[in-house]
Scaffold this motif. Structure first.
Motif, PDB file in Angstrom:
ATOM      1  N   CYS A 108     -24.810 -31.161 -37.079  1.00  0.00           N
ATOM      2  CA  CYS A 108     -23.381 -31.204 -37.420  1.00  0.00           C
ATOM      3  C   CYS A 108     -22.512 -31.328 -36.177  1.00  0.00           C
ATOM      4  O   CYS A 108     -21.296 -31.558 -36.295  1.00  0.00           O
ATOM      5  CB  CYS A 108     -22.996 -29.958 -38.211  1.00  0.00           C
ATOM      6  N   LEU A 109     -23.099 -31.167 -34.983  1.00  0.00           N
ATOM      7  CA  LEU A 109     -22.371 -31.372 -33.731  1.00  0.00           C
ATOM      8  C   LEU A 109     -22.424 -32.864 -33.442  1.00  0.00           C
ATOM      9  O   LEU A 109     -23.377 -33.375 -32.864  1.00  0.00           O
ATOM     10  CB  LEU A 109     -23.019 -30.562 -32.602  1.00  0.00           C
ATOM     11  N   VAL A 110     -21.387 -33.566 -33.847  1.00  0.00           N
ATOM     12  CA  VAL A 110     -21.456 -35.026 -33.905  1.00  0.00           C
ATOM     13  C   VAL A 110     -20.991 -35.705 -32.626  1.00  0.00           C
ATOM     14  O   VAL A 110     -21.612 -36.649 -32.148  1.00  0.00           O
ATOM     15  CB  VAL A 110     -20.654 -35.544 -35.130  1.00  0.00           C
ATOM     16  N   THR A 196     -20.178 -35.635 -45.349  1.00  0.00           N
ATOM     17  CA  THR A 196     -20.779 -35.012 -44.175  1.00  0.00           C
ATOM     18  C   THR A 196     -21.261 -36.089 -43.212  1.00  0.00           C
ATOM     19  O   THR A 196     -21.753 -37.136 -43.638  1.00  0.00           O
ATOM     20  CB  THR A 196     -21.974 -34.128 -44.578  1.00  0.00           C
ATOM     21  N   SER A 197     -21.118 -35.815 -41.910  1.00  0.00           N
ATOM     22  CA  SER A 197     -21.694 -36.681 -40.878  1.00  0.00           C
ATOM     23  C   SER A 197     -22.676 -35.867 -40.064  1.00  0.00           C
ATOM     24  O   SER A 197     -22.394 -34.713 -39.694  1.00  0.00           O
ATOM     25  CB  SER A 197     -20.599 -37.253 -39.970  1.00  0.00           C
ATOM     26  N   LEU A 198     -23.840 -36.446 -39.778  1.00  0.00           N
ATOM     27  CA  LEU A 198     -24.880 -35.807 -38.982  1.00  0.00           C
ATOM     28  C   LEU A 198     -25.300 -36.738 -37.850  1.00  0.00           C
ATOM     29  O   LEU A 198     -25.338 -37.961 -38.025  1.00  0.00           O
ATOM     30  CB  LEU A 198     -26.108 -35.479 -39.833  1.00  0.00           C
ATOM     31  N   ARG A 199     -25.631 -36.152 -36.717  1.00  0.00           N
ATOM     32  CA  ARG A 199     -26.066 -36.937 -35.570  1.00  0.00           C
ATOM     33  C   ARG A 199     -27.574 -36.800 -35.389  1.00  0.00           C
ATOM     34  O   ARG A 199     -28.115 -35.694 -35.395  1.00  0.00           O
ATOM     35  CB  ARG A 199     -25.338 -36.498 -34.307  1.00  0.00           C
ATOM     36  N   PHE A 200     -28.240 -37.929 -35.196  1.00  0.00           N
ATOM     37  CA  PHE A 200     -29.687 -37.976 -35.016  1.00  0.00           C
ATOM     38  C   PHE A 200     -29.985 -38.320 -33.562  1.00  0.00           C
ATOM     39  O   PHE A 200     -30.054 -39.497 -33.192  1.00  0.00           O
ATOM     40  CB  PHE A 200     -30.314 -39.016 -35.948  1.00  0.00           C
ATOM     41  N   LEU A 201     -30.171 -37.301 -32.735  1.00  0.00           N
ATOM     42  CA  LEU A 201     -30.430 -37.520 -31.313  1.00  0.00           C
ATOM     43  C   LEU A 201     -31.917 -37.717 -31.058  1.00  0.00           C
ATOM     44  O   LEU A 201     -32.758 -37.006 -31.622  1.00  0.00           O
ATOM     45  CB  LEU A 201     -29.949 -36.317 -30.501  1.00  0.00           C
ATOM     46  N   ASP A 202     -32.248 -38.658 -30.163  1.00  0.00           N
ATOM     47  CA  ASP A 202     -33.628 -38.757 -29.715  1.00  0.00           C
ATOM     48  C   ASP A 202     -33.876 -37.702 -28.633  1.00  0.00           C
ATOM     49  O   ASP A 202     -32.954 -37.036 -28.152  1.00  0.00           O
ATOM     50  CB  ASP A 202     -33.963 -40.167 -29.220  1.00  0.00           C
ATOM     51  N   GLU A 203     -35.132 -37.532 -28.234  1.00  0.00           N
ATOM     52  CA  GLU A 203     -35.473 -36.470 -27.286  1.00  0.00           C
ATOM     53  C   GLU A 203     -34.752 -36.632 -25.953  1.00  0.00           C
ATOM     54  O   GLU A 203     -34.237 -35.655 -25.387  1.00  0.00           O
ATOM     55  CB  GLU A 203     -36.982 -36.459 -27.038  1.00  0.00           C
ATOM     56  N   ALA A 204     -34.729 -37.845 -25.417  1.00  0.00           N
ATOM     57  CA  ALA A 204     -34.147 -38.050 -24.098  1.00  0.00           C
ATOM     58  C   ALA A 204     -32.657 -37.714 -24.090  1.00  0.00           C
ATOM     59  O   ALA A 204     -32.151 -37.053 -23.173  1.00  0.00           O
ATOM     60  CB  ALA A 204     -34.371 -39.488 -23.638  1.00  0.00           C
ATOM     61  N   THR A 205     -31.931 -38.162 -25.107  1.00  0.00           N
ATOM     62  CA  THR A 205     -30.501 -37.882 -25.175  1.00  0.00           C
ATOM     63  C   THR A 205     -30.247 -36.396 -25.382  1.00  0.00           C
ATOM     64  O   THR A 205     -29.364 -35.802 -24.747  1.00  0.00           O
ATOM     65  CB  THR A 205     -29.854 -38.698 -26.303  1.00  0.00           C
TER      66      THR A 205
END
Length: 260
Positions: A108-110, A196-205
């Protein structure tokens, strides 16, 4: 009408906290029960901290959430501290051994600004040597592709009311997925639609943000059995330790790649 209080009560029906059934719940229960003081960020209706008290946790337990209706349910237990607010606005200073964000609340931390402010505040809340445990869905699994009206959950709420619940993606912008969650009568008539908006971060980011905020990754898992992150992992489960000193300069990060 389907009120905020109704939605909070339904959340507990849809997402019961049960470490005996859900491996993720069991993972966090171990983390919480081993710590003297715990800050649960995005605590929702407080189910995890309720259970910790029931299991005999004698230390300090604090739940933080911006949702007033969820906190009203959480406050059914008065032996836990409940605070209304967000991670970014938290102002504790070196008071907790462990901070947690469960049920993919971290996603949720977009925005970059929200992530940075939240991680700085979480680090500040931890004592030296404290740890931050959380999980985020691995973008490679593309979980959002299953969020569509064909995947409907039929359920009876705590008051005996039959309902149908489904999700529908309305936009994908880089690593941010926006969707609608609909609660409806059995005939499909919508009672409530939440966006709702969700952020999908990869490992490096993800690790770039953690390093910049003064964390170092102590453990990283791709599943709740504590297996490694692989090309088939659906989760990025992280235990990050509070470094003694935060970074002075922002870390260089690669560009971002594009329900519990």
């Amino acid at each position: 009408m389907f009120s905020d209080d109704d939605a909070a009560a339904l959340y507990d029906v849809l997402n019961p906290w049960d470490p005996a059934v859900w491996p993720g719940d069991g993972f966090y229960e171990q983390v919480v029960m081993a710590a003297d003081s715990v800050l649960d960020i995005g605590c929702g209706t407080g189910a995890m901290l309720h259970r910790a008290r029931e299991r005999g946790h004698l230390g300090r337990l604090v739940g933080l959430d911006p949702d007033r209706a969820a906190l009203r349910r959480a406050r059914r237990r008065a032996d836990v501290e409940w605070v209304e607010g967000t991670a970014a606005t938290a102002q504790w200073n070196a008071e907790f051994d462990v901070a947690t964000m469960t049920s993919h609340a971290f996603q949720c931390l977009v925005t970059d600004a929200e992530l940075r402010a939240s991680l700085r505040a979480i680090r500040a809340a931890l004592r030296p040597g404290g740890r931050f445990a959380f999980e985020t869905r691995h973008p490679q699994a593309r979980a959002w592709e299953g969020w569509n009206p064909s995947n409907v959950t039929a359920i009876t709420d705590a008051g005996g009311r039959p309902l149908r619940v489904w999700h529908e993606v309305v936009g994908v912008d880089g690593d941010v997925v926006t969707f609608h969650g609909t609660t409806a009568d059995p005939d499909g008539t919508p009672l409530r639609v939440d966006r709702t908006s969700l952020r999908f971060l990869d490992e490096a980011t993800l690790d770039g943000f953690l390093t910049e905020a003064g964390f170092e990754v102590e453990a990283r898992y791709g599943d709740w059995a504590r297996g490694p992150v692989t090309g088939r992992s659906r989760e990025i489960i992280t235990i990050a330790g509070r470094r003694q000193f935060a970074s002075i300069c922002p870390a260089r990060r690669p560009a971002p790649q594009g329900p519990k």
